[in-house]
Design a protein around this motif. Sequence first.
Motif, PDB file in Angstrom:
ATOM      1  N   ASP A   1      -0.739   6.515  -4.575  1.00 66.45           N
ATOM      2  CA  ASP A   1      -1.575   7.531  -3.924  1.00 66.45           C
ATOM      3  C   ASP A   1      -2.675   6.768  -3.199  1.00 66.45           C
ATOM      4  N   ASN A   2      -2.557   6.710  -1.876  1.00 65.85           N
ATOM      5  CA  ASN A   2      -3.506   5.921  -1.089  1.00 65.85           C
ATOM      6  C   ASN A   2      -4.837   6.632  -0.859  1.00 65.85           C
ATOM      7  N   VAL A   3      -4.931   7.872  -1.257  1.00 64.81           N
ATOM      8  CA  VAL A   3      -6.209   8.591  -1.192  1.00 64.81           C
ATOM      9  C   VAL A   3      -7.021   8.302  -2.450  1.00 64.81           C
TER      10      VAL A   3
ATOM     11  N   VAL B   1      -1.238  -7.683  -3.941  1.00 65.59           N
ATOM     12  CA  VAL B   1      -1.334  -8.763  -2.959  1.00 65.59           C
ATOM     13  C   VAL B   1      -1.478  -8.115  -1.597  1.00 65.59           C
ATOM     14  N   PHE B   2      -2.298  -8.696  -0.740  1.00 63.85           N
ATOM     15  CA  PHE B   2      -2.553  -8.104   0.564  1.00 63.85           C
ATOM     16  C   PHE B   2      -1.314  -8.199   1.451  1.00 63.85           C
ATOM     17  N   GLY B   3      -1.018  -7.099   2.138  1.00 64.46           N
ATOM     18  CA  GLY B   3       0.090  -7.090   3.071  1.00 64.46           C
ATOM     19  C   GLY B   3       1.392  -6.599   2.457  1.00 64.46           C
ATOM     20  N   TYR B   4       2.494  -6.927   3.136  1.00 63.41           N
ATOM     21  CA  TYR B   4       3.787  -6.480   2.658  1.00 63.41           C
ATOM     22  C   TYR B   4       4.216  -7.292   1.436  1.00 63.41           C
TER      23      TYR B   4
ATOM     24  N   ASN C   1      -3.373  -1.133   2.374  1.00 66.45           N
ATOM     25  CA  ASN C   1      -2.826  -2.316   3.040  1.00 66.45           C
ATOM     26  C   ASN C   1      -2.273  -3.357   2.078  1.00 66.45           C
ATOM     27  N   TYR C   2      -2.262  -3.021   0.792  1.00 66.36           N
ATOM     28  CA  TYR C   2      -1.803  -3.954  -0.222  1.00 66.36           C
ATOM     29  C   TYR C   2      -0.410  -3.609  -0.736  1.00 66.36           C
ATOM     30  N   CYS C   3       0.358  -4.635  -1.000  1.00 65.62           N
ATOM     31  CA  CYS C   3       1.569  -4.482  -1.810  1.00 65.62           C
ATOM     32  C   CYS C   3       1.121  -4.352  -3.265  1.00 65.62           C
ATOM     33  N   MET C   4       1.649  -3.348  -3.941  1.00 63.57           N
ATOM     34  CA  MET C   4       1.301  -3.121  -5.343  1.00 63.57           C
ATOM     35  C   MET C   4       2.548  -3.273  -6.206  1.00 63.57           C
TER      36      MET C   4
ATOM     37  N   ILE D   1       5.829  -1.768  -4.477  1.00 67.63           N
ATOM     38  CA  ILE D   1       5.805  -0.812  -3.379  1.00 67.63           C
ATOM     39  C   ILE D   1       4.914  -1.362  -2.282  1.00 67.63           C
ATOM     40  N   SER D   2       5.447  -1.396  -1.081  1.00 71.16           N
ATOM     41  CA  SER D   2       4.749  -1.947   0.069  1.00 71.16           C
ATOM     42  C   SER D   2       3.794  -0.927   0.680  1.00 71.16           C
TER      43      SER D   2
END
Length: 124
Positions: free
Chosen positions: A72-74, A98-101, A31-34, A51-52
Amino acid sequence: QVRLVESGGGSVQPGGSLRLSCAASYYGYSNYCMGWFRQAPGKEREGVAAISPNMRTTYADSVKGRFAISRDNVKNNLYLQMNSLKPEDTAIYYCAAVFGYCPPSMTRSGFGDWGQGTQVTVSS
């Protein structure tokens, strides 16, 4: 508490490649923008790529076509594949979250959590 740890930096000749990794240890990573930022000596920290949560990517003009951001969200990991490296890419590279888009522009103030950084040196 968000914890970000970068790895993969090093020294490479111009035209070479490096792959940076960032391990994130917190709940809800997907759920974080990285983002990846970099800071060269005597210069401001600048956004490189982001990357959103929906996998939308953004790049600085200076790295378009040469760098690729992925996640890699896993495994809760973030990556930056850097190809055709130039001496001007030399900097400390930081992982940020940062949390979100993702914010409309990649500015330092738009991200709240940071890693310690990893050095990338491009030199012959």
